[in-house]
Design a protein around this motif. Sequence first.
Motif, short mmCIF file in Angstrom:
data_model
loop_
_atom_site.label_atom_id
_atom_site.label_comp_id
_atom_site.label_asym_id
_atom_site.label_seq_id
_atom_site.Cartn_x
_atom_site.Cartn_y
_atom_site.Cartn_z
N UNK A 179 -14.68 24.35 -93.50
CA UNK A 179 -13.40 24.76 -92.91
C UNK A 179 -13.53 25.99 -92.01
N UNK A 180 -14.51 26.83 -92.30
CA UNK A 180 -14.65 28.07 -91.53
C UNK A 180 -15.29 27.85 -90.17
N UNK A 181 -15.91 26.72 -89.97
CA UNK A 181 -16.58 26.47 -88.70
C UNK A 181 -15.57 26.19 -87.58
N UNK A 182 -15.91 26.66 -86.41
CA UNK A 182 -15.09 26.40 -85.24
C UNK A 182 -15.36 24.96 -84.77
N UNK A 183 -14.30 24.23 -84.48
CA UNK A 183 -14.46 22.84 -84.02
C UNK A 183 -15.13 22.82 -82.66
N UNK A 184 -16.10 21.93 -82.50
CA UNK A 184 -16.70 21.72 -81.19
C UNK A 184 -15.65 21.19 -80.22
N UNK A 185 -15.83 21.52 -78.98
CA UNK A 185 -14.94 21.05 -77.92
C UNK A 185 -15.75 20.24 -76.93
N UNK A 186 -15.10 19.31 -76.28
CA UNK A 186 -15.76 18.53 -75.24
C UNK A 186 -14.81 18.36 -74.07
N UNK A 187 -15.31 18.60 -72.90
CA UNK A 187 -14.52 18.38 -71.69
C UNK A 187 -14.55 16.88 -71.37
N UNK A 188 -13.42 16.23 -71.59
CA UNK A 188 -13.33 14.79 -71.41
C UNK A 188 -12.73 14.40 -70.06
N UNK A 189 -12.53 15.38 -69.17
CA UNK A 189 -11.88 15.07 -67.90
C UNK A 189 -12.61 13.99 -67.13
N UNK A 190 -13.94 14.01 -67.20
CA UNK A 190 -14.72 13.02 -66.48
C UNK A 190 -14.54 11.61 -67.02
N UNK A 191 -14.09 11.50 -68.27
CA UNK A 191 -13.86 10.19 -68.87
C UNK A 191 -12.39 9.76 -68.79
N UNK A 192 -11.60 10.59 -68.18
CA UNK A 192 -10.17 10.27 -68.03
C UNK A 192 -9.81 9.93 -66.59
N UNK A 193 -10.78 9.92 -65.70
CA UNK A 193 -10.55 9.60 -64.30
C UNK A 193 -11.57 8.57 -63.85
N UNK A 194 -11.17 7.76 -62.88
CA UNK A 194 -12.08 6.76 -62.32
C UNK A 194 -12.10 5.47 -63.11
N UNK A 245 -15.84 1.09 -67.92
CA UNK A 245 -14.79 0.12 -68.19
C UNK A 245 -14.57 -0.13 -69.66
N UNK A 246 -15.60 0.09 -70.50
CA UNK A 246 -15.44 -0.11 -71.94
C UNK A 246 -14.36 0.81 -72.52
N UNK A 247 -14.08 1.91 -71.84
CA UNK A 247 -13.07 2.84 -72.35
C UNK A 247 -11.64 2.33 -72.13
N UNK A 248 -11.51 1.20 -71.44
CA UNK A 248 -10.21 0.52 -71.33
C UNK A 248 -10.08 -0.63 -72.34
N UNK A 249 -11.18 -0.95 -72.99
CA UNK A 249 -11.24 -2.19 -73.78
C UNK A 249 -10.20 -2.24 -74.88
N UNK A 250 -10.18 -1.25 -75.75
CA UNK A 250 -9.25 -1.27 -76.88
C UNK A 250 -7.81 -1.34 -76.39
N UNK A 251 -7.50 -0.56 -75.35
CA UNK A 251 -6.13 -0.53 -74.86
C UNK A 251 -5.76 -1.79 -74.09
N UNK A 252 -6.76 -2.59 -73.72
CA UNK A 252 -6.43 -3.87 -73.09
C UNK A 252 -5.68 -4.77 -74.05
N UNK A 253 -5.91 -4.59 -75.36
CA UNK A 253 -5.19 -5.41 -76.36
C UNK A 253 -3.69 -5.20 -76.26
N UNK A 254 -3.25 -3.95 -76.25
CA UNK A 254 -1.82 -3.69 -76.17
C UNK A 254 -1.27 -4.03 -74.79
#
Length: 606
Positions: free
Chosen positions: A563-578, A121-130
Motif C-alpha cells: 500500500x505504501x508504494x507509489x502507483x506506476x504511471x503510464x502515458x497512454x496518449x499514444x494509444x488513444x490517438x490514431x 487496431x486490436x485496441x478497438x476489438x473489445x469495444x467492437x462488441x458493444x
Amino acid sequence: MQPVILKVTNRIIERSRATRQGYLARMYALRDQDPHRGTLSCGNLAHGFAACQPGDKDALKLMNRANVAIVSAYNDMLSAHQPYHRFPDIIREAAHGMGSVAQFAGGTPAMCDGVTQGQPGMELSLFSRDTIAMSTAVALSHNMFDAITLLGICDKIVPGLLIGALSFGHLPTILIPAGPMPSGLPNKEKQRVRQLYAEGKIGRDELLEAESASYHSPGTCTFYGTANSNQMLVEFMGLHLPGAAFIHPDTPLRDALTRSATEQVIRLSRPQGGKLGLADMVDEKAIVNALVALLVTGGSTNHTIHWIAIARAAGILIDWNDYAELSSAVPSLTRIYPNGQEDINAFHEAGGTPFLIQELLNAGYLHEDVQTVMGPGLDQYTRMPALGGEGLEWQAASRDSLRPDVLSSVARPFAPDGGLKVLEGNLGRGVIKVSAVAPEHHCVEAPAVVFDDQNELKAAFEAGDLDRDCVVVVRFQGPKANGMPELHKLTPYLGVLQDRGFRVGLVTDGRMSGASGKVPAAIHVYPEALEGGPLARVQNGDVIRIDADGSQLSVQLDDATLASRVCAKKDLAGQHQGYGRELFGWMRRDAGNPEQGASVFWGHEG
C-alpha cells in the motif's frame, strides 16, 4: 440433474429476479404491439418497402405475412464471414417459399483479431462488441420485422449480435453459422514454426508460408478459439439448428441448413402463430447450459467476459464464481487445439455437438427443459443434419465417439473438471484456464519482470533478459487503459521460455484470447493498473505466486509495504490517438470491469 448445476442455476435465478422480471416486462410490452409494422403510418410503411418487388410490397401490406430481418456481419476480408455474401439471396428465396419476405436490415462491423493481434487496431476489438450491439439495434429499429436472422461467427461479433437482438427479444431470432474452413497445416507444426521464428531460427518467409497453410480458405479458423467457442455455446443454447455449427461453407448441406433456419424462424413468428421470442429462449437455464458447454470443452477465456454481457442484456446476472463452481463439477470431454492437437473438424467428425449434448444430458449436466428455436427441449439437439433423398434430414447422434482421442464420454473424461479457475489475492481478481497447462505448471512462484507495453517483451526476450524463472507482468492493458487487447503475440515467446526449462507465468489486466495455451496466465486481472490496482505497485524482482489449484494470485509483500508504494504511471496518449482510437475515448471511460462484462452499457452498475 447434477447438484452443483442445480445449485448454481438456482443462485443465478434468485440473484437475477428483479432484473430479469424488469427485462421480461419490457419485452412482453413490445410483444403486445405485434406486428409492429401495423403501427407504422402509411408514409413510414411506404418508405419501408419502397425498394421491394411488387409481390413483396403486397405481402408487407398484409399483417399476416412475416417479414424477416437479415442482420449480417459479412465482409470479404474475414475468412469466416466471406461465405455470408451468398446468404441473403438464400434467405430471401426461402422466405418467399413460405409466403413471407426477408429484407436485409443492416450490416454490422466485423473485425478479425487474427489480423489485428499486436497491432493498434486490436485496441478497438473489445469495444467492437458493444458497437456491433448498437448497430444491430439500429438495423432492427425500423419496426418492420417479425423475425430475425443473425449472420455472424467470430469473436466479438456473435456476442454483439446477441446483445443487440436481446433488446428486441420479443421477436424470434435464429443465428445462422457459415462453418469452418477445411483443415490445413497441423496445429503442432504451426506452433513449432511460430516458436522457431520467435527464437530467430527461421525468417518471415517461412513463417508466412506456414501461417498461409493454416489459414487458407473461406471459413472459420479451425482451432478452438473464441469464434468456434461462440458456435459451441450458441448451439448448446438452442439458437442454431441442431448440429449446424461446424458444417463447411459453400456446400449443399450448408445451404440447406440456411434455408431451413429461415423457414424455422418464420414458423416461430407471430404471423405464423408463434408466441415466443429470443427473450424466452435466453433464460437462466440456457445461460447455464452455455457455461457448461464452455467448460466441458475448454473454450475461450474471452467468454468469462462476453457471456456475462450477453446474460446481462437478458436481465440475468452471472459472475466468475458461477463459472468456477460449475468448472469444479463439469468434466473435460474434448481435446481440440490449443487443448489438444486436433481441430474443430476432427471434433465434428468424432460426433460433434450432438454427441456431446447427448452425453451431458444423459449425465445430468445440462437443463433439458429449455425453449429452443426447434421448440421445447434440448434433446432435439442430439441430432446431426444430413442430406437425404428428400432434402435435409436429421440423424440420431452416434452412441459412441468416433474419435475418443478428440471427443470422449462422461465415463472417460480427459480431466475431472473444466479447467477454469478464479484467482484472487493481494494482486486483485482474475481468471486462469489450465485445460492446456500441464499439472506441473499449475503453480508458479518466481520474480516479476514488469512491462507496461507488450512490445517491450520481444526486445527483452531477444536480449536474453528472460532466460530465467520469471512471472511476466504486462500491465496497463485493461479496458479503461487501452481497450483490453488480446496479448496472443506473447504466446510464442513465453512458450519458448517454458520449453527451455524455466518456470514462467503471465499476469496481466489484458486478455490472452481463445488461443491461450500451455503457459499459465492470470488474465483479466482487476482493478486494472490504470485505476490504481495492485499491478501498478508491482516492481521488478517482487516474488509473484500464481496458484491455479489454490486459486491464489499474490505478491510476497505485506499489506503495508504494498500500500505504501507509489502507483506506476503510464502515458497512454499514444494509444488513444490514431487508427480510429480517438473515437473510442468515451468507451474507455465508461467500460465496466471484466467481471461486469467490460461493457459500456452496464459499467456503472453493481
